[in-house]
Design an enzyme around this catalytic site. Structure first.
Site, PDB file in Angstrom:
ATOM      1  N   SER A 254      -7.231  -4.693  -0.544  1.00  0.00           N
ATOM      2  CA  SER A 254      -6.812  -6.018  -0.108  1.00  0.00           C
ATOM      3  C   SER A 254      -5.540  -6.422  -0.840  1.00  0.00           C
ATOM      4  O   SER A 254      -5.187  -5.854  -1.864  1.00  0.00           O
ATOM      5  CB  SER A 254      -7.909  -7.034  -0.409  1.00  0.00           C
ATOM      6  OG  SER A 254      -7.946  -7.278  -1.803  1.00  0.00           O
ATOM      7  N   LYS A 255      -4.875  -7.426  -0.274  1.00  0.00           N
ATOM      8  CA  LYS A 255      -3.621  -7.864  -0.877  1.00  0.00           C
ATOM      9  C   LYS A 255      -3.846  -8.460  -2.265  1.00  0.00           C
ATOM     10  O   LYS A 255      -2.964  -8.464  -3.094  1.00  0.00           O
ATOM     11  CB  LYS A 255      -2.930  -8.880   0.027  1.00  0.00           C
ATOM     12  CG  LYS A 255      -2.417  -8.219   1.281  1.00  0.00           C
ATOM     13  CD  LYS A 255      -1.636  -9.148   2.147  1.00  0.00           C
ATOM     14  CE  LYS A 255      -1.112  -8.371   3.349  1.00  0.00           C
ATOM     15  NZ  LYS A 255      -0.552  -9.242   4.363  1.00  0.00           N
ATOM     16  N   ARG A 256      -5.041  -8.996  -2.482  1.00  0.00           N
ATOM     17  CA  ARG A 256      -5.335  -9.552  -3.798  1.00  0.00           C
ATOM     18  C   ARG A 256      -5.314  -8.469  -4.870  1.00  0.00           C
ATOM     19  O   ARG A 256      -4.943  -8.699  -5.994  1.00  0.00           O
ATOM     20  CB  ARG A 256      -6.716 -10.204  -3.768  1.00  0.00           C
ATOM     21  CG  ARG A 256      -6.693 -11.705  -3.945  1.00  0.00           C
ATOM     22  CD  ARG A 256      -8.090 -12.276  -3.963  1.00  0.00           C
ATOM     23  NE  ARG A 256      -8.972 -11.728  -2.941  1.00  0.00           N
ATOM     24  CZ  ARG A 256      -9.945 -10.864  -3.215  1.00  0.00           C
ATOM     25  NH1 ARG A 256     -10.162 -10.443  -4.438  1.00  0.00           N
ATOM     26  NH2 ARG A 256     -10.712 -10.416  -2.231  1.00  0.00           N
ATOM     27  N   GLU A 257      -5.766  -7.282  -4.483  1.00  0.00           N
ATOM     28  CA  GLU A 257      -5.927  -6.220  -5.479  1.00  0.00           C
ATOM     29  C   GLU A 257      -4.621  -5.525  -5.843  1.00  0.00           C
ATOM     30  O   GLU A 257      -4.439  -5.090  -6.968  1.00  0.00           O
ATOM     31  CB  GLU A 257      -6.919  -5.175  -4.983  1.00  0.00           C
ATOM     32  CG  GLU A 257      -8.354  -5.679  -5.004  1.00  0.00           C
ATOM     33  CD  GLU A 257      -9.283  -4.710  -4.319  1.00  0.00           C
ATOM     34  OE1 GLU A 257     -10.028  -4.026  -5.002  1.00  0.00           O
ATOM     35  OE2 GLU A 257      -9.238  -4.645  -3.064  1.00  0.00           O
ATOM     36  N   ALA A 258      -3.738  -5.360  -4.875  1.00  0.00           N
ATOM     37  CA  ALA A 258      -2.468  -4.692  -5.163  1.00  0.00           C
ATOM     38  C   ALA A 258      -1.365  -5.606  -4.678  1.00  0.00           C
ATOM     39  O   ALA A 258      -1.369  -6.010  -3.532  1.00  0.00           O
ATOM     40  CB  ALA A 258      -2.394  -3.364  -4.432  1.00  0.00           C
TER      41      ALA A 258
END
Ligand code: GLU
Length: 515
Positions: A254-258
């Site tokens: 997800s965009k939160r993670e990377a």
């Protein structure tokens, strides 16, 4: 003889370069570099509504930052240009005509509603929903009539039906399907713009691309493209469709993670070589027990065939750790240069220029303690500040050791009359050169221009003995008084870094406000 490898990265400039895109670019780059081939950058900008100059700039800057260069493409040119698809439209028209003439493409006038209705009917009949090929076999007269009525149609590929097709994939092995499962896909839209699959094949062919590494979401496109290559009488590149990058939980990243944009890692102060190294590991391994390697080491071993066929997980903590590992291995002089853009006001520019030895010593004291370049600013600020501000922990130490605080003033007097390095950055070059920090036991220089950390320690121990106070207690308020914190480099490295005037002033200030 096999052709010299030519690989490419073909981003659409519809957003910045993210981790997944960087990994695709990196593997293609590495495969080219490892085999003495060429690496090209091609910009797939046919989606005019979503393509932006800003995205293009971010992609190019992101590639460069992570250490990927290209032999042909934007800003460098090359013999197979132009490298922007919107500048190659005539070429696609030429190929389209050739395919129409060969009976491999036809004009379709179906409206979006008709296409949708056809899909639904197929689905209701238990078949794969796709364009129902309703205009595949129109007569010339029927086509002319529809064109007259509806205007230009889209150009569709006449998929050879009922044929088993095997795609040899360097990552997945042989993958087979019946071509009847594939759409008569659109090659050119009514407005004359080629679609991705069509422009991609024309360009891969014209640019002599030999291998294509890309995400497995393109596997079906691989079939469409390979069939088209075949009908054009050319060999398709060797494809490697590689697994998606997963998040820690094993789901799609997800965009939160990377961070969405790889340049965010630059701005946060990650070491780019570490980011390169880490991204490389998202699907490929150097060896069972070695995760950190140089580009040269990687290139000596890299083969597309060794990219793993199961998804790998992105772990930001590991990436941070690796960035720290690269920092720990860096020559301190290089580290100083590389943290410079991140120090802000923490190390004044004038000090950087006037006292390189002091800056080197201050930065080197934290080399083991930071993971990102940007972390250095907060760490060293106390050395260069005019006065310290105490954090909560440091304040607590002061209170806890209130019994030894009265001795701080006497310690200040002692330092004032001692041969310490100066606090004036311009006047301590010899001292900083003689005592490279962090100090190691037993490594005091032979000719000493002033007291070094070991002498300072011996001095404070003697001071404590004379006054019958515990050395182990005094060190806490001394550290708090000098640095405003409770953690950091060796205490006497701290005294040394501050120099006489600053150390004396801070000890006296602490004694006065806590006594
Ligand atoms: N422009 C395509 C993408 O960004 C390229 C895919 C390919 O490498 O063929 O996904």
């Amino acid at each position: 003889m096999t052709a010299t490898p030519r690989l490419r990265f073909a981003p659409s400039p519809t957003g910045p370069l993210h981790i997944g895109g960087a990994r695709t670019a990196l593997y293609n780059w590495a495969a080219a570099r490892a085999q003495g081939g060429s690496f090209l950058l091609r910009i797939e900008d046919t989606d005019r509504a979503r393509s932006t100059e800003e995205s293009l700039r971010q992609i190019l800057a992101g590639l460069r930052w992570v250490g990927i260069d290209w032999d042909e493409g934007p800003e460098v040119g090359g013999a197979h240009g132009p490298y922007f698809q919107t500048e190659r439209l005539e070429l696609y028209q030429r190929y389209a005509q050739q395919l129409i003439d060969g009976g491999h493409a036809y004009e379709c006038f179906a409206t979006p509603e008709e296409v949708q209705e056809g899909r639904e009917k197929l689905q209701a009949a238990g078949q794969r929903p796709m364009y129902d090929r309703r205009h595949r076999d129109l007569s010339a007269a029927e086509r002319d009539a529809l064109r007259a009525e509806r205007g230009p149609g889209s150009l569709r590929f006449r998929m050879p039906l009922d044929q088993q097709w095997t795609l040899p994939d360097l990552c997945k092995g042989d993958v087979s399907i019946n071509l009847a499962e594939l759409d008569d896909w659109v090659m050119i839209r009514p407005d004359g713009m080629p679609t991705y699959n069509f422009a991609c094949v024309v360009d891969d062919l014209e640019m002599g691309i030999t291998h294509v590494v890309r995400g497995e979401e393109h596997l079906m496109n691989g079939f469409k493209q390979a069939v088209l290559f075949d009908l054009l009488g050319a060999a398709a590149p060797q494809y490697a469709h590689i697994p998606l990058i997963l998040g820690k939980g094993g789901k799609k990243l997800s965009k939160r993670e990377a961070s969405v944009d790889i340049l965010e890692y630059r701005d946060k102060g990650y070491v780019p070589e570490a980011v390169f190294n880490y991204i490389t590991l998202l699907g490929w391994s150097f060896s069972g027990d070695q995760d950190v390697f140089s580009k040269q080491e990687m290139l000596a071993k890299f083969r597309i065939e060794d990219i793993g066929s199961s998804g790998s997980k992105f772990d930001d903590e590991k990436l941070r750790w690796m960035s720290g590992d690269y920092i720990r291995r860096m020559d301190p002089a290089e580290l100083v240069e590389r943290v410079r853009p991140f120090v802000g006001e923490a190390i004044p520019a004038a000090v950087f220029d006037a006292a390189p030895g002091l800056v080197r010593n201050a930065v080197a004291c934290y080399q083991e303690r930071i993971e990102l370049f940007a972390e250095i600013a907060d760490k060293v600020a106390w050395v260069f500040a005019d006065a310290v501000s105490f954090d909560d922990q440091a304040q607590k130490k002061m209170t806890k050791h209130a019994d030894v605080v009265p001795h701080l003033a006497a310690y200040a007097d002692l330092l004032e009359s001692s041969n310490l390095p100066s606090s004036d950055p311009a006047a301590r070059a010899a001292a900083d050169a003689a005592f490279p920090l962090p100090s190691k036991q037993g490594a005091e220089p032979v000719a000493e221009p002033c007291m070094g950390p070991a002498a300072l320690e011996a001095q404070l121990r003697a001071f404590c003995e004379e006054r019958d106070i515990k050395f182990g207690h005094v060190v806490h308020p001394v550290r708090a008084a000098l640095t405003g914190t409770t953690a950091g480099p060796g205490l006497f490295d701290c005294v040394f870094l501050l120099g006489r005037d600053k150390a004396v002033a801070r000890l006296r200030a602490a004694a006065a406000s806590n006594g």
